[in-house]
Design a protein around this motif. Structure first.
Motif, PDB file in Angstrom:
ATOM      1  N   ALA A   1      13.049  13.179   1.186  1.00 39.16           N
ATOM      2  CA  ALA A   1      12.189  14.345   0.334  1.00 39.16           C
ATOM      3  C   ALA A   1      11.509  13.738  -0.913  1.00 39.16           C
ATOM      4  O   ALA A   1      10.311  14.122  -1.016  1.00 39.16           O
ATOM      5  CB  ALA A   1      13.645  15.085  -0.580  1.00 39.16           C
ATOM      6  N   LEU A   2      11.781  12.422  -1.285  1.00 37.63           N
ATOM      7  CA  LEU A   2      10.847  11.907  -2.325  1.00 37.63           C
ATOM      8  C   LEU A   2       9.836  11.168  -1.607  1.00 37.63           C
ATOM      9  O   LEU A   2       8.589  11.114  -2.371  1.00 37.63           O
ATOM     10  CB  LEU A   2      11.902  10.873  -2.974  1.00 37.63           C
ATOM     11  CG  LEU A   2      11.135   9.995  -4.277  1.00 37.63           C
ATOM     12  CD1 LEU A   2      10.489  10.886  -5.050  1.00 37.63           C
ATOM     13  CD2 LEU A   2      11.937   8.961  -4.754  1.00 37.63           C
ATOM     14  N   ALA A   3       9.938  10.862  -0.558  1.00 42.30           N
ATOM     15  CA  ALA A   3       8.768   9.989   0.221  1.00 42.30           C
ATOM     16  C   ALA A   3       7.872  11.196   0.558  1.00 42.30           C
ATOM     17  O   ALA A   3       6.543  10.978   0.352  1.00 42.30           O
ATOM     18  CB  ALA A   3       9.179   9.325   1.643  1.00 42.30           C
ATOM     19  N   PHE A   4       8.138  12.273   1.017  1.00 39.99           N
ATOM     20  CA  PHE A   4       7.228  13.404   1.093  1.00 39.99           C
ATOM     21  C   PHE A   4       6.518  14.114  -0.145  1.00 39.99           C
ATOM     22  O   PHE A   4       5.439  14.234  -0.066  1.00 39.99           O
ATOM     23  CB  PHE A   4       8.023  14.927   1.861  1.00 39.99           C
ATOM     24  CG  PHE A   4       7.043  15.810   2.190  1.00 39.99           C
ATOM     25  CD1 PHE A   4       6.135  15.842   3.150  1.00 39.99           C
ATOM     26  CD2 PHE A   4       7.276  17.139   1.514  1.00 39.99           C
ATOM     27  CE1 PHE A   4       5.348  16.948   3.447  1.00 39.99           C
ATOM     28  CE2 PHE A   4       6.278  18.076   1.604  1.00 39.99           C
ATOM     29  CZ  PHE A   4       5.394  17.870   2.443  1.00 39.99           C
ATOM     30  N   THR A   5       7.323  14.093  -1.189  1.00 40.10           N
ATOM     31  CA  THR A   5       6.757  14.547  -2.488  1.00 40.10           C
ATOM     32  C   THR A   5       5.763  13.607  -2.927  1.00 40.10           C
ATOM     33  O   THR A   5       4.804  13.848  -3.466  1.00 40.10           O
ATOM     34  CB  THR A   5       8.007  14.878  -3.346  1.00 40.10           C
ATOM     35  OG1 THR A   5       8.946  15.664  -2.784  1.00 40.10           O
ATOM     36  CG2 THR A   5       7.270  15.591  -4.670  1.00 40.10           C
ATOM     37  N   TYR A   6       6.295  12.383  -2.921  1.00 42.15           N
ATOM     38  CA  TYR A   6       5.350  11.156  -3.338  1.00 42.15           C
ATOM     39  C   TYR A   6       4.188  11.249  -2.687  1.00 42.15           C
ATOM     40  O   TYR A   6       2.791  11.242  -3.172  1.00 42.15           O
ATOM     41  CB  TYR A   6       5.919   9.957  -3.287  1.00 42.15           C
ATOM     42  CG  TYR A   6       5.159   8.738  -3.635  1.00 42.15           C
ATOM     43  CD1 TYR A   6       5.012   8.325  -4.924  1.00 42.15           C
ATOM     44  CD2 TYR A   6       4.788   7.747  -2.577  1.00 42.15           C
ATOM     45  CE1 TYR A   6       4.300   7.333  -5.236  1.00 42.15           C
ATOM     46  CE2 TYR A   6       4.057   6.545  -2.910  1.00 42.15           C
ATOM     47  CZ  TYR A   6       3.797   6.314  -4.421  1.00 42.15           C
ATOM     48  OH  TYR A   6       3.116   5.264  -4.701  1.00 42.15           O
ATOM     49  N   TRP A   7       4.072  11.310  -1.229  1.00 39.40           N
ATOM     50  CA  TRP A   7       2.957  11.260  -0.256  1.00 39.40           C
ATOM     51  C   TRP A   7       2.140  12.513  -0.747  1.00 39.40           C
ATOM     52  O   TRP A   7       0.648  12.506  -0.773  1.00 39.40           O
ATOM     53  CB  TRP A   7       3.199  11.332   1.107  1.00 39.40           C
ATOM     54  CG  TRP A   7       1.992  11.398   1.968  1.00 39.40           C
ATOM     55  CD1 TRP A   7       0.990  10.604   2.256  1.00 39.40           C
ATOM     56  CD2 TRP A   7       1.597  12.696   2.488  1.00 39.40           C
ATOM     57  NE1 TRP A   7       0.177  11.169   3.093  1.00 39.40           N
ATOM     58  CE2 TRP A   7       0.449  12.403   3.238  1.00 39.40           C
ATOM     59  CE3 TRP A   7       1.902  14.232   2.475  1.00 39.40           C
ATOM     60  CZ2 TRP A   7      -0.214  13.468   4.075  1.00 39.40           C
ATOM     61  CZ3 TRP A   7       1.317  14.957   3.168  1.00 39.40           C
ATOM     62  CH2 TRP A   7       0.334  14.868   3.872  1.00 39.40           C
TER      63      TRP A   7
ATOM     64  N   GLU B   1       0.997  -1.049  -0.080  1.00 40.73           N
ATOM     65  CA  GLU B   1      -0.001  -0.069  -0.163  1.00 40.73           C
ATOM     66  C   GLU B   1       0.858   1.134   0.015  1.00 40.73           C
ATOM     67  O   GLU B   1       1.946   1.295   0.474  1.00 40.73           O
ATOM     68  CB  GLU B   1      -0.773   0.108   1.227  1.00 40.73           C
ATOM     69  CG  GLU B   1      -2.039  -1.151   1.227  1.00 40.73           C
ATOM     70  CD  GLU B   1      -2.985  -1.132   0.085  1.00 40.73           C
ATOM     71  OE1 GLU B   1      -3.473   0.159  -0.149  1.00 40.73           O
ATOM     72  OE2 GLU B   1      -3.536  -1.977  -0.327  1.00 40.73           O
ATOM     73  N   ASN B   2       0.341   2.350  -0.545  1.00 35.92           N
ATOM     74  CA  ASN B   2       1.056   3.674  -0.600  1.00 35.92           C
ATOM     75  C   ASN B   2       1.562   4.071   0.790  1.00 35.92           C
ATOM     76  O   ASN B   2       2.722   4.556   0.807  1.00 35.92           O
ATOM     77  CB  ASN B   2       0.351   4.853  -1.025  1.00 35.92           C
ATOM     78  CG  ASN B   2       0.221   4.430  -2.676  1.00 35.92           C
ATOM     79  OD1 ASN B   2       0.996   3.989  -3.260  1.00 35.92           O
ATOM     80  ND2 ASN B   2      -0.994   4.937  -3.383  1.00 35.92           N
ATOM     81  N   SER B   3       0.677   3.732   1.710  1.00 33.57           N
ATOM     82  CA  SER B   3       1.124   4.180   3.258  1.00 33.57           C
ATOM     83  C   SER B   3       2.127   3.484   3.515  1.00 33.57           C
ATOM     84  O   SER B   3       3.123   4.209   4.429  1.00 33.57           O
ATOM     85  CB  SER B   3      -0.454   4.340   4.225  1.00 33.57           C
ATOM     86  OG  SER B   3      -0.710   2.840   4.320  1.00 33.57           O
ATOM     87  N   VAL B   4       2.264   2.236   3.190  1.00 32.70           N
ATOM     88  CA  VAL B   4       3.436   1.163   3.678  1.00 32.70           C
ATOM     89  C   VAL B   4       4.820   1.755   2.925  1.00 32.70           C
ATOM     90  O   VAL B   4       5.880   1.898   3.652  1.00 32.70           O
ATOM     91  CB  VAL B   4       3.393  -0.232   3.394  1.00 32.70           C
ATOM     92  CG1 VAL B   4       4.464  -0.992   3.557  1.00 32.70           C
ATOM     93  CG2 VAL B   4       2.034  -0.508   4.281  1.00 32.70           C
ATOM     94  N   LYS B   5       4.636   2.157   1.542  1.00 29.63           N
ATOM     95  CA  LYS B   5       5.736   2.703   1.100  1.00 29.63           C
ATOM     96  C   LYS B   5       6.346   3.801   1.465  1.00 29.63           C
ATOM     97  O   LYS B   5       7.390   4.090   1.720  1.00 29.63           O
ATOM     98  CB  LYS B   5       5.415   2.719  -0.639  1.00 29.63           C
ATOM     99  CG  LYS B   5       4.992   1.666  -1.166  1.00 29.63           C
ATOM    100  CD  LYS B   5       4.652   1.933  -2.788  1.00 29.63           C
ATOM    101  CE  LYS B   5       4.204   0.758  -3.495  1.00 29.63           C
ATOM    102  NZ  LYS B   5       3.868   1.051  -4.932  1.00 29.63           N
ATOM    103  N   VAL B   6       5.434   4.994   1.928  1.00 34.34           N
ATOM    104  CA  VAL B   6       5.710   5.995   2.442  1.00 34.34           C
ATOM    105  C   VAL B   6       6.395   6.060   3.410  1.00 34.34           C
ATOM    106  O   VAL B   6       7.569   6.479   3.964  1.00 34.34           O
ATOM    107  CB  VAL B   6       4.662   6.946   2.439  1.00 34.34           C
ATOM    108  CG1 VAL B   6       5.180   8.330   3.023  1.00 34.34           C
ATOM    109  CG2 VAL B   6       4.264   7.256   0.924  1.00 34.34           C
ATOM    110  N   THR B   7       5.896   5.101   4.667  1.00 30.94           N
ATOM    111  CA  THR B   7       6.348   5.014   5.954  1.00 30.94           C
ATOM    112  C   THR B   7       7.720   4.448   5.845  1.00 30.94           C
ATOM    113  O   THR B   7       8.798   4.891   6.547  1.00 30.94           O
ATOM    114  CB  THR B   7       5.690   3.927   6.868  1.00 30.94           C
ATOM    115  OG1 THR B   7       4.261   4.589   6.896  1.00 30.94           O
ATOM    116  CG2 THR B   7       5.997   3.895   8.025  1.00 30.94           C
TER     117      THR B   7
END
Length: 376
Positions: free
Chosen positions: A279-285, A231-237
């Motif tokens: 930075a990419l995690a924040f931008t992706y989210w 899931e996207n939430s898991v990816k970002v975390t």
């Protein structure tokens, strides 16, 4: 030159790459090199400023985009040879472009320009990292790439801090006497190194080894983002976890192998890679998950024509200087008469840099609206 559907792309990656290109243009074009705000300067040696992060962020995104552009084709082994040849062609093209840019700026006889051509450079390092990381991505598993990255970073640390330099110096991290500087003088000669030094080069040959680690860091992150079973939430975390962990390890390693952009130390690889991941995690989210895309195009226009924007930003001053002005270069005259009288020295220098960003951005807007994406 080709047209690409935006649906095939990771919008957050284009935004982050666009921001990086804009920042690169900003720091490379001040009005007065003697009046630059501290965050817009490179660190003198050890340490890291925001400007020091621009180049590794770009290499990190080279790795991420490698996954998104090659994953489908590499699934069929029959494509591997063609893909590697394509990567090789792109590497050679980027190197030739860099050398052409240098010759464009030289106002000396052509033969003299060739004898003083700087062989290493930013585009050259991008080209080498792209090619080697592409081959590793096409032909190796993620586990093999992880081991390669570990050996590259640890091996570079051992080479730089334990092996004596063949010219008689003990292992050291000083600008002119370290192992990398010795190797560059041996391979390239002093006429073909960074003009401000002539004895060492910040984009030297040995430093390309850990720079490959920066690209592989991006490939690992890109592979994680590409996973369809999370899931996207898991990816970002987990991206935040990876990023913070890398920064912590980098700060520990910094105690005995300092974070240093010019040497591209192993601690610098982890530090910059960790911050790029965050930075990419924040931008992706923010953009791809939450859907905040309204103003993304402002930076996407840079990100979708990144190399074109990079080259234009690099030669823009030379293009301005073609304007005939009596007594000085056009770029100097315009700055001295159109900007400097109206601001403090530091602000005038910054305003000139911002003008160059805008002048680079406008053609990219036109290309974006025409859906033209220039690839090398």
């Amino acid at each position: 030159m080709k047209q690409i559907s935006e649906k095939q792309r990771l919008l957050s990656l284009d935004v982050m790459r666009g921001a990086t290109i804009a920042a690169m243009t900003l720091v490379n074009n001040p009005g007065d090199w003697g009046h630059i705000y501290a965050p817009l300067e490179h660190s003198e040696w050890n340490g890291c400023t925001p400007t020091d992060l621009i180049f590794p962020f770009f290499l990190f995104m080279v790795g991420v985009s490698t996954v998104f552009s090659m994953e489908t084709k590499k699934a069929d082994p029959k494509n591997h040879g063609k893909m590697i040849l394509g990567a090789l062609r792109r590497m050679v093209t980027l190197i030739i472009i860099s050398w052409c840019i240098q010759l464009f700026y030289h106002h000396t006889p052509f033969v003299h320009s060739l004898t003083h051509l700087r062989f290493p450079g930013v585009l050259q390092r991008i080209a080498l990292v792209f090619f080697i990381c592409s081959v590793l991505y096409i032909k190796c598993t993620q586990k093999t790439r992880d081991w390669f990255m570990a050996f590259a970073l640890v091996g570079y640390y051992i080479i730089m801090t334990f092996i004596p330099v063949p010219d008689g110096h003990a292992a050291n991290l000083n600008p002119e006497t370290n192992m990398g500087a010795w190797l560059d003088r041996l391979v390239f000669g002093t006429n073909h190194l960074w003009k401000s030094s002539k004895t060492w080069d910040p984009e030297g040959l040995l430093g390309t080894l850990p720079a490959i680690g920066t690209g592989l860091f991006g490939i690992r992150v890109g592979s994680w983002l590409k996973r369809a079973d999370r899931e996207n939430s898991v990816k970002v975390t987990w991206l935040f976890v990876y990023g913070v962990a890398a920064v912590v390890v980098a700060l520990i390693w910094d105690l005995f192998f300092p974070i240093n952009k010019a040497l591209w130390t192993s601690s610098f690889v982890l530090y910059a890679g960790g911050l790029a991941t965050i930075a990419l995690a924040f931008t992706y989210w923010l953009i791809d998950v939450q859907g905040n895309k309204k103003y993304a195009w402002i930076l996407v226009v840079f990100g979708m024509n990144a190399i074109t924007a990079f080259v234009l930003g690099d030669i823009l001053q030379g293009l301005v200087d073609f304007i005939p002005v009596t007594g000085s270069k056009a770029s100097t005259w315009l700055y001295q008469h159109g900007i400097a009288p109206y601001f403090t020295p530091y602000n005038a220098s910054l305003v000139r840099a911002i003008c160059y960003v805008i002048l680079t951005w406008l053609p990219m807007v036109w290309l974006y609206k025409k859906k033209i994406y220039i690839k090398v």
